[in-house]
Design a protein around this motif. Structure first.
Motif, PDB file in Angstrom:
ATOM      1  N   LYS A  60       1.013  -1.402   0.134  1.00  0.00           N
ATOM      2  CA  LYS A  60      -0.024   0.559  -0.126  1.00  0.00           C
ATOM      3  C   LYS A  60       1.071   1.174   0.380  1.00  0.00           C
ATOM      4  O   LYS A  60       0.244   1.721  -0.310  1.00  0.00           O
ATOM      5  N   THR A  61       2.161   1.245   0.744  1.00  0.00           N
ATOM      6  CA  THR A  61       3.002   2.368   1.205  1.00  0.00           C
ATOM      7  C   THR A  61       3.544   2.902  -0.176  1.00  0.00           C
ATOM      8  O   THR A  61       3.824   3.461  -0.947  1.00  0.00           O
ATOM      9  N   VAL A  66       3.768   5.594  -5.703  1.00  0.00           N
ATOM     10  CA  VAL A  66       4.139   6.068  -7.119  1.00  0.00           C
ATOM     11  C   VAL A  66       2.933   6.439  -8.234  1.00  0.00           C
ATOM     12  O   VAL A  66       3.423   7.112  -9.001  1.00  0.00           O
ATOM     13  N   LYS A  67       1.926   6.240  -7.084  1.00  0.00           N
ATOM     14  CA  LYS A  67       0.553   6.375  -8.106  1.00  0.00           C
ATOM     15  C   LYS A  67      -0.103   8.011  -7.444  1.00  0.00           C
ATOM     16  O   LYS A  67      -0.365   8.636  -8.411  1.00  0.00           O
ATOM     17  N   ASN A  68       0.378   8.507  -6.287  1.00  0.00           N
ATOM     18  CA  ASN A  68       0.058   9.928  -6.420  1.00  0.00           C
ATOM     19  C   ASN A  68       1.550  10.252  -5.751  1.00  0.00           C
ATOM     20  O   ASN A  68       1.758  11.292  -4.462  1.00  0.00           O
ATOM     21  N   LYS A  69       2.550  10.704  -7.395  1.00  0.00           N
ATOM     22  CA  LYS A  69       3.323  11.737  -6.422  1.00  0.00           C
ATOM     23  C   LYS A  69       3.187  13.001  -6.487  1.00  0.00           C
ATOM     24  O   LYS A  69       3.821  13.525  -4.780  1.00  0.00           O
ATOM     25  N   SER A 171      -6.125  12.223   1.879  1.00  0.00           N
ATOM     26  CA  SER A 171      -6.352  10.864   2.420  1.00  0.00           C
ATOM     27  C   SER A 171      -5.702   9.428   2.198  1.00  0.00           C
ATOM     28  O   SER A 171      -5.631   9.009   1.333  1.00  0.00           O
ATOM     29  N   ILE A 172      -5.451   9.134   3.683  1.00  0.00           N
ATOM     30  CA  ILE A 172      -4.495   7.955   3.368  1.00  0.00           C
ATOM     31  C   ILE A 172      -4.107   6.971   4.575  1.00  0.00           C
ATOM     32  O   ILE A 172      -4.813   8.099   5.861  1.00  0.00           O
ATOM     33  N   GLU A 173      -4.030   6.093   4.904  1.00  0.00           N
ATOM     34  CA  GLU A 173      -3.781   5.365   5.565  1.00  0.00           C
ATOM     35  C   GLU A 173      -2.747   6.326   6.830  1.00  0.00           C
ATOM     36  O   GLU A 173      -1.499   6.351   6.099  1.00  0.00           O
ATOM     37  N   ALA A 177       1.089   7.182   5.696  1.00  0.00           N
ATOM     38  CA  ALA A 177       1.131   9.048   6.149  1.00  0.00           C
ATOM     39  C   ALA A 177       2.557   9.128   6.584  1.00  0.00           C
ATOM     40  O   ALA A 177       3.285   9.827   6.427  1.00  0.00           O
ATOM     41  N   LEU A 178       2.127   8.408   7.740  1.00  0.00           N
ATOM     42  CA  LEU A 178       3.438   8.755   9.359  1.00  0.00           C
ATOM     43  C   LEU A 178       4.710   9.083   8.243  1.00  0.00           C
ATOM     44  O   LEU A 178       5.932   8.862   8.274  1.00  0.00           O
ATOM     45  N   LEU A 179       4.832   7.034   7.997  1.00  0.00           N
ATOM     46  CA  LEU A 179       6.494   6.741   7.355  1.00  0.00           C
ATOM     47  C   LEU A 179       6.601   7.762   6.255  1.00  0.00           C
ATOM     48  O   LEU A 179       8.001   8.149   5.775  1.00  0.00           O
TER      49      LEU A 179
END
Length: 299
Positions: A60-61, A66-69, A171-173, A177-179
């Motif tokens: 997921k990360t 890759v998809k959301n630069k 909007s992401i897990e 996001a924190l990583l």
């Protein structure tokens, strides 16, 4: 619990956690603020890295990055914003300026309201606009009376307010996001720690207690940020701003009664303005909630 209730509970826990943080940073006062910040960033990245590995969210990360630069870039920016906020906060606490941090986080709910209106079209009622004006007047009074801009307070409020905007926009897990955020600043932080060690400005490892406290900064930092990120996706920024009163109240009490920081008259006036602004906002929120509840009952 409904989704908004879960979000509110997560926000409350995060601010309760943050409100007690001066006690933790004071326990590390033998270490320089910049070194604490470096450890905080690196250990936060390690903790989040481990969390992602345990929960199996690598796919997921990487897929998100890759998809959301563009969103990944926003998260990188968020990483540096929150690092700036951390560094300023740690320095202020260990420099005996806890009350200034309290003022900053009292101002922040009003900054959140303003940013919610500015970036997300959240409507501000008349009472909320009045509250922001009163708070601004309090800051102006301090500037006029002591001829000094409260840079610590404003820096904390603005940096965390903008961080909240980024968390709301992406909007992401929360753990993913924190990583990304912590990894954005971790290389620079690690390089800085190595430089401190090389020049003799740092002598890590220290005592067992100090080493454990430094390593613990990863958990102490990441857990409330995960709670905050969870909340930001589920409740309005205006609601987050309201719950945020918990943290500066705790900080104010810690600074005043545990560390005996002085309350000068100009500081009392500024706090009085901020508290008045929060009282106006709180009263308006309660009244509007009551009206909405009665409206739903009549349907």
């Amino acid at each position: 619990m409904t989704i908004p209730q879960k979000g509110a509970a997560a926000a409350f826990l995060s601010y309760l956690w943050w409100g007690s943080m001066p006690l933790y940073w004071k326990a590390l006062s033998s270490v320089s603020s910049s070194e604490i910040l470096g450890h905080r960033v690196v250990w936060s990245a390690i903790f989040t890295f481990a969390l992602i590995a345990v929960t199996g969210q690598w796919h997921k990360t990487t897929a998100f990055a890759v998809k959301n630069k563009r969103k990944t870039l926003w998260l990188f920016l968020g990483g540096y914003l929150i690092t700036l906020n951390w560094g300023l906060y740690i320095w202020a606490v260990n420099a005996g300026r806890i009350l200034e941090t309290s003022l900053g986080y009292y101002i922040n709910p009003l900054v959140s309201m303003f940013f919610g209106m500015l970036f997300f079209g959240e409507k501000l009622r008349r009472a909320q606009r009045i509250a922001i004006a009163i708070a601004a007047a309090g800051v102006c009074i301090q500037i006029i009376t002591i001829r000094e801009i409260p840079l610590v307070s404003l820096g904390l409020a603005l940096s965390f307010g903008l961080y909240g905007v980024l968390k709301k926009a992406v909007s992401i897990e929360p753990s993913v996001a924190l990583l990304i955020e912590t990894l954005s600043a971790a290389p620079a932080a690690l390089a800085y720690l190595c430089w401190l060690q090389h020049t003799g400005a740092a002598n890590f490892p220290y005592s067992l207690t100090t080493d454990l406290l430094l390593a613990g900064t990863g958990v102490m930092t990441s857990v409330p940020l995960l709670l905050f990120a969870y909340a930001a996706q589920r409740i309005k920024l205006t609601t987050i701003g309201f719950i945020q009163y918990v943290s500066p109240t705790m900080t104010f009490l810690i600074g005043t009664f545990i560390y005996n920081e002085p309350l000068s008259i100009h500081r009392i006036i500024t706090f009085a303005c901020i508290w008045s602004a929060l009282a106006v906002y709180s009263a308006d929120t309660v009244v509007c909630a009551g009206r909405e509840r009665r409206r739903l009952e009549d349907i």
